[in-house]
Every structure is written in C-alpha cells, then in structure tokens.
Motif scaffolding. Structure first.
Motif, PDB file in Angstrom:
ATOM      1  N   UNK A 139      45.514  78.928  66.701  1.00  0.00           N
ATOM      2  CA  UNK A 139      44.238  79.350  66.126  1.00  0.00           C
ATOM      3  C   UNK A 139      44.472  80.145  64.849  1.00  0.00           C
ATOM      4  N   UNK A 140      45.394  81.098  64.939  1.00  0.00           N
ATOM      5  CA  UNK A 140      45.600  82.048  63.842  1.00  0.00           C
ATOM      6  C   UNK A 140      46.303  81.422  62.645  1.00  0.00           C
ATOM      7  N   UNK A 141      47.338  80.633  62.901  1.00  0.00           N
ATOM      8  CA  UNK A 141      48.205  80.181  61.817  1.00  0.00           C
ATOM      9  C   UNK A 141      47.920  78.767  61.343  1.00  0.00           C
ATOM     10  N   UNK A 142      47.227  77.967  62.159  1.00  0.00           N
ATOM     11  CA  UNK A 142      47.073  76.560  61.802  1.00  0.00           C
ATOM     12  C   UNK A 142      45.637  76.071  61.797  1.00  0.00           C
ATOM     13  N   UNK A 143      44.681  76.973  62.012  1.00  0.00           N
ATOM     14  CA  UNK A 143      43.273  76.637  61.842  1.00  0.00           C
ATOM     15  C   UNK A 143      42.699  75.673  62.865  1.00  0.00           C
ATOM     16  N   UNK A 144      43.360  75.493  63.990  1.00  0.00           N
ATOM     17  CA  UNK A 144      42.822  74.609  65.024  1.00  0.00           C
ATOM     18  C   UNK A 144      41.829  75.356  65.906  1.00  0.00           C
ATOM     19  N   UNK A 145      40.812  74.640  66.387  1.00  0.00           N
ATOM     20  CA  UNK A 145      39.848  75.221  67.307  1.00  0.00           C
ATOM     21  C   UNK A 145      40.174  74.874  68.744  1.00  0.00           C
ATOM     22  N   UNK A 146      39.395  75.384  69.689  1.00  0.00           N
ATOM     23  CA  UNK A 146      39.707  75.188  71.113  1.00  0.00           C
ATOM     24  C   UNK A 146      39.651  73.735  71.554  1.00  0.00           C
ATOM     25  N   UNK A 147      38.719  72.947  71.003  1.00  0.00           N
ATOM     26  CA  UNK A 147      38.622  71.554  71.425  1.00  0.00           C
ATOM     27  C   UNK A 147      39.829  70.759  70.934  1.00  0.00           C
ATOM     28  N   UNK A 204      53.331  74.084  63.816  1.00  0.00           N
ATOM     29  CA  UNK A 204      52.209  73.611  64.625  1.00  0.00           C
ATOM     30  C   UNK A 204      52.656  72.528  65.594  1.00  0.00           C
ATOM     31  N   UNK A 205      53.484  71.595  65.115  1.00  0.00           N
ATOM     32  CA  UNK A 205      53.972  70.521  65.980  1.00  0.00           C
ATOM     33  C   UNK A 205      54.809  71.092  67.126  1.00  0.00           C
ATOM     34  N   UNK A 206      55.609  72.118  66.818  1.00  0.00           N
ATOM     35  CA  UNK A 206      56.425  72.732  67.862  1.00  0.00           C
ATOM     36  C   UNK A 206      55.585  73.381  68.944  1.00  0.00           C
ATOM     37  N   UNK A 207      54.554  74.151  68.537  1.00  0.00           N
ATOM     38  CA  UNK A 207      53.705  74.808  69.529  1.00  0.00           C
ATOM     39  C   UNK A 207      52.883  73.803  70.316  1.00  0.00           C
ATOM     40  N   UNK A 208      52.402  72.744  69.645  1.00  0.00           N
ATOM     41  CA  UNK A 208      51.644  71.718  70.357  1.00  0.00           C
ATOM     42  C   UNK A 208      52.529  70.975  71.362  1.00  0.00           C
ATOM     43  N   UNK A 266      35.380  68.888  65.224  1.00  0.00           N
ATOM     44  CA  UNK A 266      35.817  70.267  65.014  1.00  0.00           C
ATOM     45  C   UNK A 266      36.901  70.362  63.952  1.00  0.00           C
ATOM     46  N   UNK A 267      37.737  69.351  63.848  1.00  0.00           N
ATOM     47  CA  UNK A 267      38.885  69.374  62.940  1.00  0.00           C
ATOM     48  C   UNK A 267      40.153  69.109  63.710  1.00  0.00           C
ATOM     49  N   UNK A 268      40.652  67.870  63.622  1.00  0.00           N
ATOM     50  CA  UNK A 268      41.726  67.429  64.495  1.00  0.00           C
ATOM     51  C   UNK A 268      43.108  67.830  64.006  1.00  0.00           C
ATOM     52  N   UNK A 269      43.292  67.927  62.696  1.00  0.00           N
ATOM     53  CA  UNK A 269      44.637  68.112  62.147  1.00  0.00           C
ATOM     54  C   UNK A 269      44.910  69.571  61.820  1.00  0.00           C
ATOM     55  N   UNK A 270      46.084  70.062  62.183  1.00  0.00           N
ATOM     56  CA  UNK A 270      46.434  71.459  61.866  1.00  0.00           C
ATOM     57  C   UNK A 270      46.703  71.654  60.390  1.00  0.00           C
TER      58      UNK A 270
END
Length: 310
Positions: free
Chosen positions: A26-34, A217-221, A206-210
């Motif tokens: 959320x903080x570093x890559x702008x992704x939302x909960x969905x 981001x890929x590592x955390x996902x 919502x915005x699919x791409x980090x």
C-alpha cells in the motif's frame, strides 16, 4: 487431533505476516486492497498448481481421480467467493477504520459466528470449557485492540466491512468443515481460482499494476502468494479435517498476536501493557481450546470433512 491444531497454528502465524507485506505494498507501490487480494489469489493458485504438478512428477504417475459428490462445484464456487469477500473486506476495513479496530471486529466476531453456525449447522457442541475459551479469546482481542491506537477516516464503514469479513470467514470455515473428505491442497487451489475471477473486474477498476520499485513489489506479492496464501490455506483446510470449526477459529486468533509482534520488532510500533496482557490472554485461550479439543476427541470421534477440489 494435535496435528490439526498445529496445522491451524502455523497457518494463523503465516497469516499474521501477510498484513505487514500488504501494508508495504500500500505504502510503497500504490496498490489497493482489492488489487493486493487479487494478486495474492493468482500467485497462491500458481504456487499450489506448481506444487501439485511437482508431486505428480515425483510420484511418477497420475493420482487417482476422486469421485465428485453432487453439488461439489457449487461448494467450490461459494468457498472461492467467500475467500474473496472476507480477505478483501478485511483489507478495506483496515484502510477505513485502522488496523486495531478492523482486527478486533473481524477476528472477534468470527469465532462467535462460527460457534453459532457450528451448533446450528454441524451439531458441534462447545461445552462449558469451549465456551469459556471463546469468551477468553474475545476478551483478549478486546484488550489487544484497546491499546492499538490508530484509527481511520470512516470508522463506521470500516466496522461494517470488518463484520462482512467476519461473516465471509465464518461461511468458508463452516462450509469447508461440513463438506466431504478430500485433498486440502486442491480445495485451496480451487478457492483461489474462483476468488481471483471474482476480484478481477474490481481490481482492474482500482488499479491492477504496482508503481514504484517493481522488483520489490513482485517480491512482496510472491511472498503473499506463497506463504500466507498457498501454504497457510492448505494447512488451514487440512486442519479443519481434524478439529472442530470453532476450535480452528479460536486457534487462528494467534494471527493478530503475530502481526503485533511483527509491528514491534520490524515496523517500530509500540505495545503498551494492556496490549501485552491481551496477547497473553489470547494465547491462554488457544491453550484452553487445545485442552477442550483433546477431551472432545477422546469422547467423540471426529469425522473428516474437507472440501475436495479439482
């Protein structure tokens, strides 16, 4: 029986690490909960599919195909939709009401809903010891949340989302507990696939791409997909074959304890004396449920009931 307790305990501990990974996304890559939930399901399904393929290669033969009871496909659809609802609603509740409130409401309401549903739908009797352990767990969650601080922009909306999350969690737990015996890995794989389909449209909106550092981001996902998703849910569904649904829901309350410890040790958060007391009470509730489950197992055989995927 003890193996089931260990499975659920490990699963809940893994779940407790997922919140920190999601917070960083959320903080570093702008992704939302969905979007986070969508990628978590997609990568979790990929990890489980790879593990099943590797198992087939290691065995050197195709596994025997399990019979398909009537209505199983609908069971898998409902399980996947429930997974999508309760995970996404929880992440959204954290955004709106804060981590402490969302965690207390979701994980506090979950055991109560499961206890009621287990009694009405599965004829699971808690007994006085089990009921006392559930009450102890709720008290521990209240103490943990009371010292959590934080907050959010729309607390009432957040509480409503947390209750929705608890309802989805209860539905998945009871449905899985009451289904025919089978392979927990395939159960999880099918649930993740259905959940990803349910979340695809909202995640795109919502915005699919980090954004930002794509490698981080890929590592955390990938971590979210493998550890708190593929591994944790596989173990959770396996544990439900061996212990009661209410017991599993209370043992799973080690998740907020794990999350709190990660917050202190890795994210620089502070816990007061009340929160520490709440953690101790939660762990005492888990121990009490283990004792109650052992007494139940010695008096009443537990029949294996896990949804079969595939």
């Amino acid at each position: 029986m003890y193996r089931g307790l260990v499975y659920v305990f490990i699963a809940a501990t893994a779940w407790g690490t997922g919140g920190a990974a999601a917070a960083l996304l959320y903080r570093d890559n702008g992704l939302g909960p969905v979007a986070v939930s969508f990628w978590r399901f997609v990568l979790g399904a990929a990890a489980l599919a790879g593990a099943l393929a590797a198992a087939r290669l290691t065995a050197g033969r195709r596994p025997a195909r399990l019979a398909r009871p009537a209505g199983r496909r609908w069971t898998l659809v409902v399980t996947g939709a429930g997974l999508a609802v309760y995970q996404t609603a929880y992440f959204a509740a954290v955004e709106q009401a804060g981590l402490a409130v969302a965690t207390v409401v979701t994980l506090g309401a979950g055991p109560a809903l499961i206890a009621a549903g287990g009694r009405l739908l599965l004829d699971e009797r808690l007994g006085r010891g089990g009921a006392a352990a559930v009450a102890l767990a709720l008290a521990g969650l209240a103490l943990l949340g009371a010292d959590g601080g934080g907050g959010g922009p729309r607390p009432l909306l957040g509480i409503a989302l947390a209750l929705l999350s608890a309802a989805g969690y209860a539905a998945v737990t009871l449905l899985t507990r009451g289904a025919p015996a089978g392979d927990p890995a395939r159960t999880a794989l099918s649930g993740f696939a259905v959940g990803a389909v349910c979340l695809l449209g909202p995640a795109v909106a919502e915005g699919l791409w980090p954004a930002g550092d794509l490698r981080a981001a890929a590592g955390w996902l990938a971590y979210l997909g493998v550890v708190p998703t593929a591994l944790a849910y596989g173990l959770f569904f396996a544990g439900l074959a061996r212990i009661r649904a209410t017991t599993a829901s209370v043992v799973a309350l080690v998740e907020p304890v794990t999350a709190a410890l990660i917050g202190v040790l890795a994210l620089g958060e502070r816990l007061g004396a009340v929160a520490l007391l709440g953690m101790a009470v939660l762990l005492a509730a888990v121990a009490a449920l283990a004792v109650a489950e052992r007494r139940t197992a010695t008096s009443t055989p537990v029949r294996s009931r896990v949804t079969v995927g595939g």
